[in-house]
Design a protein around this motif. Structure first.
Motif, PDB file in Angstrom:
ATOM      1  N   PRO A 111      49.600  21.748 -85.112  1.00 51.12           N
ATOM      2  CA  PRO A 111      50.696  20.791 -85.262  1.00 51.12           C
ATOM      3  C   PRO A 111      51.035  20.029 -83.986  1.00 51.12           C
ATOM      4  O   PRO A 111      51.410  18.855 -84.053  1.00 51.12           O
ATOM      5  CB  PRO A 111      51.871  21.681 -85.694  1.00 51.12           C
ATOM      6  N   ILE A 112      50.925  20.687 -82.832  1.00 52.12           N
ATOM      7  CA  ILE A 112      51.191  19.973 -81.581  1.00 52.12           C
ATOM      8  C   ILE A 112      50.162  18.853 -81.398  1.00 52.12           C
ATOM      9  O   ILE A 112      50.504  17.707 -81.098  1.00 52.12           O
ATOM     10  CB  ILE A 112      51.158  20.937 -80.380  1.00 52.12           C
ATOM     11  N   THR A 113      48.894  19.182 -81.596  1.00 46.28           N
ATOM     12  CA  THR A 113      47.836  18.185 -81.453  1.00 46.28           C
ATOM     13  C   THR A 113      48.025  17.040 -82.439  1.00 46.28           C
ATOM     14  O   THR A 113      47.739  15.877 -82.122  1.00 46.28           O
ATOM     15  CB  THR A 113      46.464  18.843 -81.654  1.00 46.28           C
ATOM     16  N   ASP A 114      48.524  17.353 -83.634  1.00 42.14           N
ATOM     17  CA  ASP A 114      48.723  16.329 -84.671  1.00 42.14           C
ATOM     18  C   ASP A 114      49.705  15.239 -84.245  1.00 42.14           C
ATOM     19  O   ASP A 114      49.695  14.139 -84.807  1.00 42.14           O
ATOM     20  CB  ASP A 114      49.226  16.971 -85.966  1.00 42.14           C
ATOM     21  N   LEU A 115      50.567  15.521 -83.260  1.00 38.68           N
ATOM     22  CA  LEU A 115      51.485  14.490 -82.784  1.00 38.68           C
ATOM     23  C   LEU A 115      50.729  13.261 -82.276  1.00 38.68           C
ATOM     24  O   LEU A 115      51.218  12.132 -82.367  1.00 38.68           O
ATOM     25  CB  LEU A 115      52.386  15.053 -81.686  1.00 38.68           C
ATOM     26  N   ALA A 168      55.544  18.010 -88.703  1.00 39.47           N
ATOM     27  CA  ALA A 168      55.137  17.176 -89.842  1.00 39.47           C
ATOM     28  C   ALA A 168      56.270  16.258 -90.287  1.00 39.47           C
ATOM     29  O   ALA A 168      56.034  15.259 -90.976  1.00 39.47           O
ATOM     30  CB  ALA A 168      54.699  18.057 -91.014  1.00 39.47           C
ATOM     31  N   LYS A 169      57.489  16.579 -89.889  1.00 44.56           N
ATOM     32  CA  LYS A 169      58.633  15.707 -90.184  1.00 44.56           C
ATOM     33  C   LYS A 169      58.952  14.788 -89.005  1.00 44.56           C
ATOM     34  O   LYS A 169      59.026  13.571 -89.151  1.00 44.56           O
ATOM     35  CB  LYS A 169      59.845  16.558 -90.561  1.00 44.56           C
ATOM     36  N   ILE A 170      59.160  15.386 -87.829  1.00 41.04           N
ATOM     37  CA  ILE A 170      59.596  14.543 -86.715  1.00 41.04           C
ATOM     38  C   ILE A 170      58.473  13.642 -86.206  1.00 41.04           C
ATOM     39  O   ILE A 170      58.735  12.528 -85.746  1.00 41.04           O
ATOM     40  CB  ILE A 170      60.202  15.376 -85.567  1.00 41.04           C
ATOM     41  N   VAL A 180      66.142  10.958 -85.551  1.00 34.71           N
ATOM     42  CA  VAL A 180      66.038  12.217 -86.290  1.00 34.71           C
ATOM     43  C   VAL A 180      67.110  13.208 -85.858  1.00 34.71           C
ATOM     44  O   VAL A 180      67.417  13.329 -84.668  1.00 34.71           O
ATOM     45  CB  VAL A 180      64.649  12.857 -86.080  1.00 34.71           C
ATOM     46  N   VAL A 181      67.637  13.927 -86.842  1.00 31.29           N
ATOM     47  CA  VAL A 181      68.410  15.139 -86.602  1.00 31.29           C
ATOM     48  C   VAL A 181      67.660  16.267 -87.296  1.00 31.29           C
ATOM     49  O   VAL A 181      67.504  16.264 -88.523  1.00 31.29           O
ATOM     50  CB  VAL A 181      69.841  15.043 -87.140  1.00 31.29           C
ATOM     51  N   LEU A 182      67.182  17.221 -86.514  1.00 28.48           N
ATOM     52  CA  LEU A 182      66.427  18.358 -87.042  1.00 28.48           C
ATOM     53  C   LEU A 182      67.307  19.587 -87.110  1.00 28.48           C
ATOM     54  O   LEU A 182      67.893  19.995 -86.106  1.00 28.48           O
ATOM     55  CB  LEU A 182      65.208  18.638 -86.156  1.00 28.48           C
ATOM     56  N   LYS A 183      67.394  20.189 -88.288  1.00 29.36           N
ATOM     57  CA  LYS A 183      68.103  21.458 -88.477  1.00 29.36           C
ATOM     58  C   LYS A 183      67.076  22.499 -88.923  1.00 29.36           C
ATOM     59  O   LYS A 183      66.647  22.531 -90.067  1.00 29.36           O
ATOM     60  CB  LYS A 183      69.197  21.309 -89.541  1.00 29.36           C
ATOM     61  N   PRO A 184      66.640  23.369 -87.994  1.00 27.52           N
ATOM     62  CA  PRO A 184      65.665  24.401 -88.345  1.00 27.52           C
ATOM     63  C   PRO A 184      66.333  25.606 -89.006  1.00 27.52           C
ATOM     64  O   PRO A 184      67.562  25.755 -88.967  1.00 27.52           O
ATOM     65  CB  PRO A 184      65.074  24.777 -86.987  1.00 27.52           C
ATOM     66  N   PRO A 207      68.113   8.781 -75.336  1.00 25.62           N
ATOM     67  CA  PRO A 207      69.181   9.629 -75.882  1.00 25.62           C
ATOM     68  C   PRO A 207      69.461   9.292 -77.346  1.00 25.62           C
ATOM     69  O   PRO A 207      69.527   8.128 -77.741  1.00 25.62           O
ATOM     70  CB  PRO A 207      70.386   9.284 -74.999  1.00 25.62           C
ATOM     71  N   GLY A 208      69.624  10.340 -78.139  1.00 21.49           N
ATOM     72  CA  GLY A 208      69.995  10.180 -79.532  1.00 21.49           C
ATOM     73  C   GLY A 208      68.847   9.975 -80.492  1.00 21.49           C
ATOM     74  O   GLY A 208      69.027  10.101 -81.706  1.00 21.49           O
ATOM     75  N   VAL A 209      67.652   9.662 -79.986  1.00 22.60           N
ATOM     76  CA  VAL A 209      66.520   9.416 -80.872  1.00 22.60           C
ATOM     77  C   VAL A 209      66.104  10.681 -81.604  1.00 22.60           C
ATOM     78  O   VAL A 209      65.805  10.653 -82.798  1.00 22.60           O
ATOM     79  CB  VAL A 209      65.339   8.826 -80.067  1.00 22.60           C
ATOM     80  N   ILE A 210      66.096  11.809 -80.913  1.00 23.39           N
ATOM     81  CA  ILE A 210      65.766  13.086 -81.539  1.00 23.39           C
ATOM     82  C   ILE A 210      66.831  14.095 -81.139  1.00 23.39           C
ATOM     83  O   ILE A 210      67.104  14.277 -79.953  1.00 23.39           O
ATOM     84  CB  ILE A 210      64.339  13.562 -81.173  1.00 23.39           C
TER      85      ILE A 210
END
Length: 488
Positions: A111-115, A168-170, A180-184, A207-210
């Motif tokens: 997943p890291i490489t997929d970025l 896969a989302k961000i 994006v706001v990510l809630k794990p 700032p604020g993008v993620i």
């Protein structure tokens, strides 16, 4: 930098690492049941701040239009995380309980490489499409289509493959120009929070993008579904929760992406190598203790070969015992929590109550007095109407079901509320293709084929969800289309 937090991982809100207003909550190692650290516990007020930051970043900056900046930031994140891969690997195995071998694939490095794939899409996507001229109502016009970011994304993710699902989302959302706001999930907050630390300290994301908000309270994540400042909710989890997300999102008519449950069929045709097929079915269902929505959990075999299939599968499962996830040879680690272990055990008890036979496993490993382990379990003697054949268990439990020919195998596979994945083993290509065409699922493997990759869209039919994740189709989930015309 040192990724291992001494006390708590902070939230990432508006470009700053901040403590949670609710204090902290414990992180438990599922292999040992020990508390290994703490995570920041966000409140509704923290989530409100994160949504406001994402909204402001989208509305008042050039993030959505600066394709080069987005690509650069995503590649920075990829490279920084790969530089910390060994530290992240240790933390991921400890927090998720996943076997270490998986961190070299879909649990971390993949997943890291997929970025990088999504960074490439930000640069290569045809953001404007020329439709040429037309004369509607006798007026000559030149038309074009413009792709634009949807806006603020609320991403809600589960605990089973946290890095894969988080990225896969961000990844595509940020590449598309969204904020994006990510809630794990509260079971695996470090996997997300430590990514936030890298973003804040080693990348140029404005700032604020993620924003990354960890919390022990599921209601904090639910705010993303109902808040009108959020333009799209991207949710992965159970079908029951997915329905709630969709209902809450309906009030503001926001877009919804749902990747939900599965009860996928592993179909063995009568011309297949039975031993190889059964060994693969056993391996698949015990991987990460069966905690994967696309794992094949129904083994559908020719009736005439049922006894041989049970023996071959049982022998293979017996050699894949639940074990310490830090052991390089472990395939089946622990379940994520005591609650999940009780759920799996309740289904095993139910199988016996419904008249099934436990061929292998069925209990807790005798050599494990700590950890949320369940033995790899094979159940026979039930048909496809049994609850253990219809409901998602999310554990290392495989139900073997007899079929009476190819058409019957397709019928059994489709006799499910879900339609996420599947596998078929055979030798006759015409018959194989008939099964692939007939089974209503979002992904299918043939003779062990692996469909997972950054460029392959993933998602399901029926109660398995709405939309696709990954690939160009997943990237386009985060885009709107604007038609523009001018007279000529």
């Amino acid at each position: 930098m040192t990724l291992r937090p001494a006390v708590a991982s902070d939230l990432l809100i508006d470009g700053k690492l901040v403590p949670g207003s609710g204090g902290t909550f414990d992180i438990v190692n599922p292999a040992s049941e020990e508390v290994i650290g703490k995570a920041a516990d966000a409140t509704a007020a923290d989530m409100d701040s994160a949504i406001a930051a994402a909204r402001n970043a989208f509305d008042t900056t050039d993030w959505s239009r600066d394709h080069a900046l987005r690509a650069r930031c995503l590649r920075q994140l990829r490279d920084a995380l790969l530089a910390h891969a060994d530290e992240l690997r240790e933390l991921t195995v400890a927090e998720v309980g996943c076997p270490v071998f998986l961190t070299h694939g879909p649990q971390l490095e993949g997943p890291i490489t997929d970025l990088g794939y999504f960074a490439d899409l930000a640069e290569s996507h045809a953001w404007t499409q020329d439709l040429g001229e037309a004369t509607p109502m006798g007026i000559k016009n030149h038309r074009e289509l413009r792709s634009e970011a949807v806006g603020v994304v609320g991403a809600i993710t589960p605990w089973n493959f946290p890095h894969q699902i988080n990225f896969a989302k961000i990844g595509p959302a940020l590449a598309a120009g969204c904020t994006v706001v990510l809630k794990p999930a509260p079971d695996t907050p470090w996997c997300a929070a430590l990514v936030g630390k890298v973003i804040a300290e080693e990348t140029d994301f404005p700032p604020g993008v993620i924003n990354i908000v960890t919390s022990s309270d599921h209601a904090v994540g639910a705010q993303l579904s109902s808040d009108p400042r959020v333009d799209i909710v991207s949710f992965t989890g159970s079908t029951a929760t997915g329905r709630k997300v969709m209902a809450a999102a309906a009030e503001s008519l926001k877009k919804v992406f749902l990747e939900l449950g599965g009860k996928s069929a592993f179909i063995v045709l009568d011309d297949a190598d039975l031993g190889s097929a059964c060994a693969m079915a056993a391996f698949a269902v015990v991987t990460h203790a069966g905690q994967g929505c696309a794992i094949t959990t129904r083994l559908v075999v020719p009736r005439a070969k049922l006894a041989d299939a049970i023996k071959a599968t049982g022998d293979a499962m017996a050699g894949l015992a639940a074990n310490d996830p830090t052991n390089p040879g472990t395939i089946c680690g622990p379940l994520i929590s005591a609650t999940q272990r009780e759920r799996v055990e309740s289904y095993i008890r139910l199988a016996v109550e419904e008249g099934g036979t436990i061929e292998v496993g069925g209990g807790r490993p005798a050599d494990k007095d700590k950890g949320f382990y369940v033995e790899p379990t094979l159940i026979s003697g039930l048909d496809n109407s049994a609850r253990v054949a219809q409901e998602e268990i999310f554990g290392p439990v495989l139900v073997v079901i007899a079929h009476d020919g190819d058409d019957d195998a397709i019928r059994i596979a489709n006799d499910s509320p879900y339609g996420l994945s599947g596998m078929v083993y055979g030798t006759d290509e015409t018959r194989i293709n008939k099964v692939v065409d007939g089974v209503r699922t979002g992904t299918m493997g043939i003779n062990g084929g692996i469909w997972y990759a950054a460029d392959v869209p993933f998602g399901g039919y029926k109660a398995s969800g709405i939309g696709r994740e990954m690939g160009v189709r997943g990237f386009e989930e985060y885009l709107e289309i604007k038609a523009v015309a001018r007279p000529v």
